[in-house]
Design an enzyme around this catalytic site. Structure first.
Site, PDB file in Angstrom:
ATOM      1  N   GLU A 190       0.404  -1.630   0.311  1.00 24.87           N
ATOM      2  CA  GLU A 190       0.492  -0.208   0.286  1.00 24.87           C
ATOM      3  C   GLU A 190       0.757   1.479  -0.010  1.00 24.87           C
ATOM      4  O   GLU A 190       0.230   2.292  -0.710  1.00 24.87           O
ATOM      5  CB  GLU A 190      -0.853   0.045   1.428  1.00 24.87           C
ATOM      6  CG  GLU A 190      -1.646  -0.961   0.824  1.00 24.87           C
ATOM      7  CD  GLU A 190      -2.680  -1.202   0.326  1.00 24.87           C
ATOM      8  OE1 GLU A 190      -2.476  -0.402  -1.163  1.00 24.87           O
ATOM      9  OE2 GLU A 190      -3.325  -2.197  -0.061  1.00 24.87           O
TER      10      GLU A 190
ATOM     11  N   GLU B 232      -0.813  -2.984 -10.135  1.00 21.05           N
ATOM     12  CA  GLU B 232      -0.735  -3.574  -8.807  1.00 21.05           C
ATOM     13  C   GLU B 232       0.460  -4.252  -8.919  1.00 21.05           C
ATOM     14  O   GLU B 232       1.599  -5.047  -7.903  1.00 21.05           O
ATOM     15  CB  GLU B 232      -2.120  -4.484  -9.063  1.00 21.05           C
ATOM     16  CG  GLU B 232      -2.982  -3.878  -8.599  1.00 21.05           C
ATOM     17  CD  GLU B 232      -3.172  -3.687  -6.519  1.00 21.05           C
ATOM     18  OE1 GLU B 232      -2.628  -4.279  -6.511  1.00 21.05           O
ATOM     19  OE2 GLU B 232      -3.831  -2.688  -6.664  1.00 21.05           O
TER      20      GLU B 232
END
EC number: 3.4.24.-
Length: 303
Positions: free
Chosen positions: A145, A224
């Site tokens: 994150e 991602e």
């Protein structure tokens, strides 16, 4: 996954409000008063398209907290919260980032990062994730994150969304104008857009909006892989991230609210084209095939 879906739905809501307001104020009538002014239409589409995307970006952190009922840790209430805050602080320092807000939300295993800028970011994890992983795996998820924040993924997504918004608005109105002219025929005097324009432009906007979401999700999946690689770099080892993904693969990953689906650690849609995340197997394979992150070599001192 949470971040992207929330961003997409917020963006759609903002675009809808701006478009309806423009219609009420007669902007469409002005653009088609003397035939369709393509230059002005493109400028209008860019203004609404990018404006809606950036408004959504500014609202992203507030909407994320509200939709997940996340609780920001201002003062750690226990050892787990203290560890969580300290881990995010260390990872942010390694990434050269200001300390983000850290939050916890109830639910099955998941996590997300969001915020309008690197200095105004939020990293949140679910209670389910904290309970189902060991600390090294949780740290890897946090690193993932933080890597999203480091890579500026929300701003990148905003720019992509602004571009696709512009094309959606431009094409839907241009085609709506053509449909309206076809339905009117050559003998009917034009006094501005007719019912054919309103119905067809709205229909085209919905169809193109769905197609545009495929483009946004494609770029989300690419980001991602970068965040996974960034997590491995921040951890100095790719194994914790691989282990975390494998653990997620054996769990029922939490379904973040639809409006937040793009920035979670796990998830994806029912159809691959509309999924914000690549399959876990592909992410694990990419990490395993990547060059191991370099670690500092201790210097040798002469005796």
């Amino acid at each position: 996954m949470k971040r992207v879906v929330l961003f997409l739905l917020t963006n759609l809501a903002v675009i809808a409000v701006l478009s309806i307001t423009a219609r009420i104020l007669g902007v469409d009538r002005f653009l088609t008063a003397n035939g369709l002014n393509m230059g002005m239409l493109l400028a209008f589409a860019a203004l609404i398209g990018f404006g809606g995307a950036f408004i959504s970006l500014l609202m992203s952190k507030t909407m994320a907290k509200w939709s997940t009922r996340a609780r920001v840790i201002e003062r750690p209430g226990n050892q787990d919260e203290a560890w969580l805050v300290d881990t995010v602080r260390q990872l942010s320092k390694k990434a050269g980032l200001p300390m983000p807000e850290v939050a916890i939300f109830d639910g099955a295993p998941n996590a997300f990062a969001t915020g309008a800028s690197k200095s105004k970011s939020l990293v949140a994890v679910s209670t389910g994730l904290l309970q189902s992983m060991d600390r090294k795996q949780v740290a890897a998820v946090l690193a993932h994150e933080v890597a999203h924040v480091e890579n500026g993924d929300m701003v990148t997504l905003t720019l992509i969304q602004g571009v696709v918004n512009t094309f959606v608005i431009f094409l839907s109105r241009a085609l709506g104008y053509l449909v309206d002219n076809f339905l009117r025929g050559d003998n009917e005097e034009s006094t501005g857009p007719g019912i054919g324009y309103w119905i067809s432009s709205i229909a085209f906007e919905i169809v193109f909006g769905v197609l545009a979401s495929i483009v946004v999700m494609y770029f989300s999946r690419k980001r991602e892989f970068r965040a996974d690689a960034g997590a491995a770099k921040l951890m100095g080892d790719r194994r914790p991230m691989i282990d975390a993904l494998r653990t997620l693969g054996g769990l029922q990953a939490g379904q973040l609210p639809k409006e937040m689906a793009a920035s979670g650690i796990a998830g994806g849609g029912m159809m691959a084209l509309f999924s914000s995340h690549p399959p876990l197997e592909s992410r694990i394979a990419a990490l395993e095939s990547a060059t191991p992150p370099s670690t500092p070599t201790p210097s040798r001192r002469g005796s």
